[in-house]
Write a protein that holds these residues in place. Structure first.
Motif, short mmCIF file in Angstrom:
data_model
loop_
_atom_site.label_atom_id
_atom_site.label_comp_id
_atom_site.label_asym_id
_atom_site.label_seq_id
_atom_site.Cartn_x
_atom_site.Cartn_y
_atom_site.Cartn_z
N GLY A 1 0.79 -1.23 0.00
CA GLY A 1 0.00 0.00 0.00
C GLY A 1 0.81 1.27 0.00
N ASN A 2 2.11 1.20 -0.32
CA ASN A 2 2.95 2.40 -0.28
C ASN A 2 2.92 3.13 -1.62
OD1 ASN A 2 3.71 1.78 2.37
ND2 ASN A 2 5.25 0.37 1.63
N VAL A 3 3.73 2.65 -2.58
CA VAL A 3 3.77 3.32 -3.89
C VAL A 3 2.43 3.20 -4.60
CG1 VAL A 3 4.88 3.34 -6.15
CG2 VAL A 3 6.25 2.96 -4.10
N TRP A 4 1.91 1.94 -4.68
CA TRP A 4 0.65 1.74 -5.39
C TRP A 4 -0.52 2.36 -4.64
CZ3 TRP A 4 1.42 0.40 -10.16
CH2 TRP A 4 2.55 -0.35 -10.49
N GLY A 5 -0.38 2.52 -3.34
CA GLY A 5 -1.46 3.13 -2.57
C GLY A 5 -1.66 4.61 -2.88
N MET A 6 -0.66 5.25 -3.49
CA MET A 6 -0.77 6.66 -3.85
C MET A 6 -1.85 6.89 -4.90
SD MET A 6 3.31 7.50 -4.03
CE MET A 6 3.01 9.12 -4.76
N PHE A 7 -2.14 5.82 -5.69
CA PHE A 7 -3.12 5.97 -6.77
C PHE A 7 -4.53 5.54 -6.35
CE2 PHE A 7 1.08 5.01 -8.52
CZ PHE A 7 1.27 6.10 -9.37
N ILE A 8 -4.71 5.19 -5.10
CA ILE A 8 -6.01 4.71 -4.63
C ILE A 8 -6.67 5.80 -3.78
CG2 ILE A 8 -7.18 2.96 -3.25
CD1 ILE A 8 -4.89 1.06 -4.00
N PRO A 9 -7.87 6.24 -4.14
CA PRO A 9 -8.54 7.31 -3.38
C PRO A 9 -9.08 6.81 -2.03
CG PRO A 9 -9.98 6.47 -5.10
CD PRO A 9 -8.66 5.78 -5.28
N LYS A 10 -9.39 7.76 -1.17
CA LYS A 10 -9.96 7.43 0.13
C LYS A 10 -11.47 7.32 0.03
CE LYS A 10 -6.32 9.61 2.91
NZ LYS A 10 -6.00 10.60 3.96
N ASP A 11 -12.05 6.45 0.90
CA ASP A 11 -13.50 6.31 0.91
C ASP A 11 -14.11 7.33 1.87
OD1 ASP A 11 -12.99 5.33 3.44
OD2 ASP A 11 -13.29 3.22 2.88
N GLU A 12 -15.44 7.20 2.10
CA GLU A 12 -16.13 8.17 2.97
C GLU A 12 -15.66 8.12 4.41
OE1 GLU A 12 -18.59 4.39 2.54
OE2 GLU A 12 -17.51 5.80 1.23
N ASN A 13 -15.00 7.01 4.80
CA ASN A 13 -14.47 6.90 6.17
C ASN A 13 -13.03 7.39 6.28
OD1 ASN A 13 -16.87 5.66 7.12
ND2 ASN A 13 -16.17 3.68 6.30
N GLY A 14 -12.50 7.92 5.17
CA GLY A 14 -11.14 8.43 5.21
C GLY A 14 -10.08 7.35 5.02
N GLN A 15 -10.51 6.14 4.64
CA GLN A 15 -9.57 5.05 4.43
C GLN A 15 -9.40 4.76 2.94
OE1 GLN A 15 -11.29 1.79 6.71
NE2 GLN A 15 -9.82 2.13 8.36
N LYS A 16 -8.19 4.38 2.56
CA LYS A 16 -7.97 3.94 1.20
C LYS A 16 -8.47 2.51 1.06
CE LYS A 16 -4.01 6.93 0.24
NZ LYS A 16 -2.62 7.01 -0.27
N SER A 17 -9.37 2.30 0.12
CA SER A 17 -9.96 0.98 0.01
C SER A 17 -10.22 0.64 -1.45
CB SER A 17 -11.26 0.89 0.81
OG SER A 17 -12.20 1.83 0.31
N ILE A 18 -10.29 -0.66 -1.73
CA ILE A 18 -10.62 -1.19 -3.05
C ILE A 18 -11.73 -2.22 -2.85
CG2 ILE A 18 -9.75 -2.40 -5.09
CD1 ILE A 18 -7.01 -1.36 -4.49
N PHE A 19 -12.81 -2.09 -3.61
CA PHE A 19 -13.95 -3.00 -3.48
C PHE A 19 -14.46 -3.04 -2.03
CE2 PHE A 19 -11.14 -5.11 -6.74
CZ PHE A 19 -11.77 -4.53 -7.83
N ASN A 20 -14.46 -1.87 -1.39
CA ASN A 20 -14.91 -1.72 -0.01
C ASN A 20 -14.05 -2.49 1.00
OD1 ASN A 20 -17.13 -0.05 -0.70
ND2 ASN A 20 -18.33 -1.88 -1.28
#
Length: 773
Positions: free
Chosen positions: A548-567
């Motif tokens: 979740g470091n380099v690749w996590g930069m391209f993932i937006p945050k959800d409504e809870n402020g967490q970076k998530s994929i497929f909830n």
């Protein structure tokens, strides 16, 4: 103890009988040969350098060797005598006698031959005035005898001066250019092995300069020992009788490649019109491989001088690429040695395009699970005509717990995996060029695993990776996966089952949560274990993984402020691990092996601890063997005895192993060992207030307490080492339990092998394939 007395007396009686029977079958005048003894300079009080080792070397060179023995018992001779003289040409007695060994007699000793061998060896070590004389000593009453050799070594000679051939041509000029690299050094002892290696060194230098037909035999090292003061002068000289072909360099004229060669098609292939590609003539009317493949496999070019480095690298690459079952390189002189040109013919026989393999494996784990797995693998080679390889496998297996609190629990698994290997680097917008002897690989893999735990839960795991594997040299290997994706999803028969499981086992919540890991990893391996001549061998493995470091930069945050994929919250962490091993050969049959294993994980962002699938574990057949697999720790925490799911993971690991390995007989080896270590969490697990029993007190890592919280176990084992496989059985027991109160953790005084309850609670049996480290 009483039950052990009769078997012990029986074994003792067998050993006594075997010792007494070694001379029972000897005829009058025959004496059993017990071995050789060498006395070095018995009339002098001065000792030679490394006298103990020289004595052992001399005794090992005598012939014959006495009958084989263990603990002084000549077991093979005892078997031979037990069989007796067969009365029939076949049968059990004949078989038993063949398994034995006839007596080695004193009359079999050839004293003059041994005198010459031992004298020659001492001379080769620099004792140029050495003399060895031998005689036999008999013990008439015991019907045994030995050979005693007296070695008068004289002084050991040293090198005074080294002279290389005068610079009179290209060949001698090359020799003189590299004389600073000579193995011969002024002041060193005379050593025949060094002189032989010096000839090989010079031959290698000449081979690199095109002298294809030169040989170390064309060199002579003339030694003058008449200068006095136990010194010698050495003159390196090219023999006058060296053939002309060996004294001139050769260039490469034609490079002919036969990529689909068989002996049956030899005449057809030679009549084909070759495909001209760069410097290569390719004879293949079936276009089996793309021509550009040979740019990466063949390092020779037309018109260049032959050199051994290109020769070896080309052969290594063609063998290691894994596409050919037979590789042969042929260098032929043009016009029968009259000129200085060679034709290079390369004959390659490909492996079959498709192959199917089937395997069945059995498992037995220290956590009382036993089971089996069936695996089918389909391999397709040369998929895109560039020596690519596609492996598709499907496997299914089951495990069942045969004892313990969860006896009868079953686990079923189904795994499907596809792996595509390219024998080159595939890097966007860049074409790296590797020129060493090893083939770099680009590997893309995709897998799915389904695990079913009956009526409790199931796990689905998807994993994909893309990366590179390359060897820097024979010692160093690198694996780099710039992208690695892992998605784990649990499932339950019903909501009620899920709630019941979490209520009875709160720790399952962290194990069975949905996890999405996307990151990178890099592994480095160094080993010199392939060098058997070394007294000390080493192995080192280092690994770094990020999530979740380099690749996590391209993932937006959800409504809870967490970076998530497929909830599913993205797991963010850094994980490092180091594994260092040392193997010290005390002698040929005794090895002291040691290992230090360290691991540390740091979770941040969405995560408070490492995901379960990336945590460290302690206990098991390759770890701390006195504790069941994955049940140790974290810290001073002890998993409840009635836990359905006992696996305990941690963010920090420290482990030390030491093992003494020794040969028993033939392929049977023994070992005694001690293991120490534990795992910890970076932060203490306080659990969920709404779930009693979910906390794990004492699980936090504190450097000042680490050694106080170490588990220690010891034990012994036997191994069947048939080189191609090793089967291992170890039995271990704890001598320090970190989960006991401070001051009570050492349990050495509690050891009681005669107590059935103690054995049941403490003895851990481990069956494994291969050595533990």
């Amino acid at each position: 103890m009483k039950k052990l007395i009769r078997p012990s007396l029986f074994v003792l009686a067998c050993l006594v009988w075997a010792g007494c029977s070694s001379t029972k079958s000897l005829k009058p005048g025959q004496y059993l040969y017990t071995g050789a003894e060498v006395d070095i300079n018995p009339d002098s009080s001065a000792r030679i350098d490394n006298q103990k080792q020289v004595k052992q070397d001399l005794e090992a060179k005598t012939r014959p060797q006495p009958n084989k023995s263990i603990l002084g018992i000549k077991y093979k001779l005892a078997i031979y005598n037990l069989a007796g003289e067969p009365k029939k040409p076949k049968g059990f007695r004949n078989w038993l006698r063949r398994k034995g060994e006839p007596p080695v007699l004193v009359n079999d000793v050839k004293l003059k031959y041994n005198n010459d061998v031992l004298t020659s060896y001492l001379i080769s070590q620099g004792y140029l005035q050495a003399q060895v004389t031998g005689d036999t000593v008999l013990n008439v009453k015991a019907k045994k005898g030995k050979a005693v050799y007296t070695a008068n070594t004289g002084n050991r000679y040293k090198i005074n001066k080294i002279t290389f051939p005068p610079d009179s041509g290209v060949l001698t000029n090359i020799i003189n250019q590299h004389k600073n690299e000579s193995l011969l050094k002024v002041g060193n002892f005379y050593d025949l092995d060094v002189y032989k290696n010096e000839r090989i060194r010079i031959d290698n230098d000449l081979k690199e300069a095109g002298y294809f037909y030169f040989s170390p035999e064309y060199l002579i090292l003339q030694v003058d020992s008449t200068i006095g003061k136990n010194l010698v002068n050495i003159r390196v000289k090219v023999k006058d009788i060296a053939p002309d072909a060996g004294l001139k360099p050769y260039t490469i004229k034609n490079i002919n490649i036969y990529p689909n060669y068989t002996l049956r098609r030899d005449s057809v292939l030679r009549r084909l019109k070759p495909l001209q590609y760069h410097d290569f003539n390719i004879y293949d009317n079936r276009n089996t491989f793309k021509p550009r493949l040979f740019d990466r496999l063949v390092f020779f070019q037309k018109g260049e001088y032959y050199n051994r480095k290109d020769h070896n690298q080309s052969l290594n690459r063609m063998v290691n690429i894994g596409a050919f079952q037979d590789v042969r390189a042929e260098f032929l002189p043009i016009d029968s040695f009259k000129n200085n040109q060679l034709d290079l013919n390369i004959y390659l026989t490909p492996l079959k395009k498709n192959s199917l393999s089937f395997s069945v494996t059995g498992t037995s784990k220290s956590n009382n699970f036993v089971g089996s797995e069936v695996k089918v693998t389909q391999t397709t080679r040369n998929l895109f005509r560039g020596a690519e390889q596609l492996d598709v496998s499907v496997s299914g297996g089951f495990e069942t717990q045969v004892k313990g609190t969860s006896q009868g629990k079953n686990s079923l698994s189904l795994t499907a995996e596809g792996k595509l290997t390219f024998p080159r680097f595939i890097v966007p917008f860049y074409k790296p060029n590797s020129t060493n002897a090893f083939i770099p690989k680009t590997i893309a893999s995709l897998s799915y695993q389904f695990i079913n735990r009956g009526s409790e839960y199931n796990l689905s795991s998807f994993k994909g990776e893309f990366g590179y594997n390359f060897k820097e040299n024979q010692y160093k290997e690198h694996t780099f996966n710039p992208i690695s994706v892992n998605f784990v999803k649990p499932g339950f028969p019903s909501d009620s089952v899920e709630q019941r499981l979490y209520a009875t086992n709160p720790l399952l919540r962290t194990t069975l949560e949905r996890q999405f890991i996307i990151g990178s990893n890099y592994n480095f391996t160094y080993t010199n274990q392939m060098e058997d001549s070394r007294r000390n061998n080493m192995y080192f493995y280092g690994g770094l993984e990020t999530g979740g470091n380099v690749w996590g930069m391209f993932i937006p945050k959800d409504e809870n402020g967490q970076k998530s994929i497929f909830n599913v919250p993205l797991t963010q962490f850094i994980r490092v691990e180091a594994d260092f091993r040392d193997y010290y050969k005390i002698n040929r049959n005794l090895i002291w092996a040691n290992r230090l294993n360290l691991g540390y994980g740091y979770a941040y962002g969405n995560s408070t601890s490492l995901p379960f699938v990336r945590q460290f574990f302690a206990g098991g057949s390759n770890d701390i063997r006195a504790f069941p697999a994955r049940t140790l720790g974290p810290g001073t925490y002890k998993v409840p005895d009635d836990a359905i799911f006992a696996d305990q993971g941690g963010d920090v690991k420290l482990m030390l192993n030491t093992e003494l390995r020794f040969k028993l007989v033939s392929i049977l080896y023994g070992a005694v060992f001690a293991d120490a270590g534990n795992i910890w969490l970076r932060k203490e697990d306080l659990g969920n207030p709404d779930e009693p029993g979910s906390a794990r007190p004492g699980s936090e890592f504190k450097l000042k307490n680490a050694f106080k919280e170490m588990a220690v176990g010891t034990g012994a084992g036997v191994r069947v080492d048939a080189t191609i496989f090793v089967i291992r059985l170890d039995v271990a027991f704890p001598i320090r339990k970190p989960y006991l109160p401070s001051g009570q953790r050492w349990v050495i005084d509690d050891i009681d092998f005669g107590n059935k309850d103690w054995r049941k609670q403490n003895l851990i049996y481990n069956i494994g394939i291969g050595y533990p480290f």
